[in-house]
Design an enzyme around this catalytic site. Sequence first.
Site, PDB file in Angstrom:
ATOM      1  N   ASP A   1       0.848  -1.031  -0.022  1.00  0.00           N
ATOM      2  CA  ASP A   1      -0.061   0.178   0.154  1.00  0.00           C
ATOM      3  C   ASP A   1       1.037   1.249   0.185  1.00  0.00           C
ATOM      4  O   ASP A   1       1.760   1.555   0.910  1.00  0.00           O
ATOM      5  CB  ASP A   1      -0.860   0.094   1.377  1.00  0.00           C
ATOM      6  CG  ASP A   1      -1.920   0.913   1.198  1.00  0.00           C
ATOM      7  OD1 ASP A   1      -2.358   1.622   0.222  1.00  0.00           O
ATOM      8  OD2 ASP A   1      -2.193   1.324   2.345  1.00  0.00           O
ATOM      9  N   HIS A  31      -7.015  10.014   4.578  1.00  0.00           N
ATOM     10  CA  HIS A  31      -6.635   8.936   5.443  1.00  0.00           C
ATOM     11  C   HIS A  31      -6.887   9.470   7.012  1.00  0.00           C
ATOM     12  O   HIS A  31      -6.511  10.550   7.476  1.00  0.00           O
ATOM     13  CB  HIS A  31      -5.006   8.727   5.427  1.00  0.00           C
ATOM     14  CG  HIS A  31      -4.831   8.229   4.026  1.00  0.00           C
ATOM     15  ND1 HIS A  31      -4.146   8.919   3.103  1.00  0.00           N
ATOM     16  CD2 HIS A  31      -5.205   6.950   3.395  1.00  0.00           C
ATOM     17  CE1 HIS A  31      -4.034   8.399   2.041  1.00  0.00           C
ATOM     18  NE2 HIS A  31      -4.713   7.023   2.108  1.00  0.00           N
ATOM     19  N   GLY A  32      -7.126   8.508   7.756  1.00  0.00           N
ATOM     20  CA  GLY A  32      -7.038   8.699   9.381  1.00  0.00           C
ATOM     21  C   GLY A  32      -8.589   8.735   9.842  1.00  0.00           C
ATOM     22  O   GLY A  32      -9.668   8.226   9.056  1.00  0.00           O
ATOM     23  N   THR A  72      -7.598   2.656   9.103  1.00  0.00           N
ATOM     24  CA  THR A  72      -7.862   2.977  10.386  1.00  0.00           C
ATOM     25  C   THR A  72      -8.732   2.164  11.276  1.00  0.00           C
ATOM     26  O   THR A  72      -8.586   1.834  12.438  1.00  0.00           O
ATOM     27  CB  THR A  72      -8.168   4.352  10.298  1.00  0.00           C
ATOM     28  OG1 THR A  72      -7.444   5.185   9.655  1.00  0.00           O
ATOM     29  CG2 THR A  72      -8.589   5.124  11.563  1.00  0.00           C
TER      30      THR A  72
HETATM   31 ZN   LIG Z   1      -4.307   5.340   1.201  1.00  0.00          ZN
END
Ligand SMILES: [Zn+2]
Length: 275
Positions: A81, A174-175, A227
């Site tokens: 990734d 992201h997150g 996440t």
């Molecule tokens: Zn990603």
Amino acid sequence: MLVGLKEILEMAEEGSYAVPAFNVYNMETVMGIMQAAQEKRAPVILQVYSRLFAQGEARFLAPVILEAAHSASVPVCFHIDHGAGKNEIMRAFRYGCSSVMIDASAQEYEENVALTGEIVQLAAANGLAVEGELGHVGSVNDASMDEFTVPEEARDFVEKTGVAALAVLVGTAHGRYKKPPKLDIQRIADIKAAARIPLVLHGGSGIPDEQIQAAIKAGIRKINFGTDVCYAFLDKVFAVPREIYAIDLFMKEPVAGVSAFAAGKIELLGAAGRA
Ligand SMILES: [Zn+2]
């Protein structure tokens, strides 16, 4: 069985669903996801952060993933990734990845095209297909975001690089979102019409279900969950009583937590019963 990116996304394209791509970090997260994939008869992608290839952990994690894939009766793709560069990608080849992502999206367009195209050629020599990224998907903590991916540029990028799948910037990050994201569904459809390859949605954790389903309808074929795998695992780790100290027994609940989480996403993405 272990399969490549192209094969697994072609299945999704034919069936108009999305393959869930779960980030895995250790043996227990692999076990939880595989339990759900087998029970739900679903194809899955097990993906590992690039930094684990840079720092060496992937050398230990890869055999676990490969054993899971080889012994599974459903298609499993082993993917790096956000591959950061050539070194990580070369290690991904060596450790047995069946698919790679190169992420040069933070660089200028021409540099992104050049590096991604080079990785596509290296991967082809290893019989593998590549996910690229156009429009940098940042973190929920970033002060500002790139411009969303432009459909015409996506077409040009795919033609010049030969990627088999494209990660796009259409409103996710992201997150853990502070408030729910709002995806540009029309843009996904426009990019799909222009680029004509499976599209990838990063930052899948915390997107409202109806937006996930609309995104799939518009052409998303791979959705990443990192996440939420962590929280599904860690919430249970913190809840297990301290009297249980034998680590294999301690890990039963966290594995079950990951499995329950993965089963829900497999259903949501329409991947259940496809394998
Ligand atoms: Zn990603």
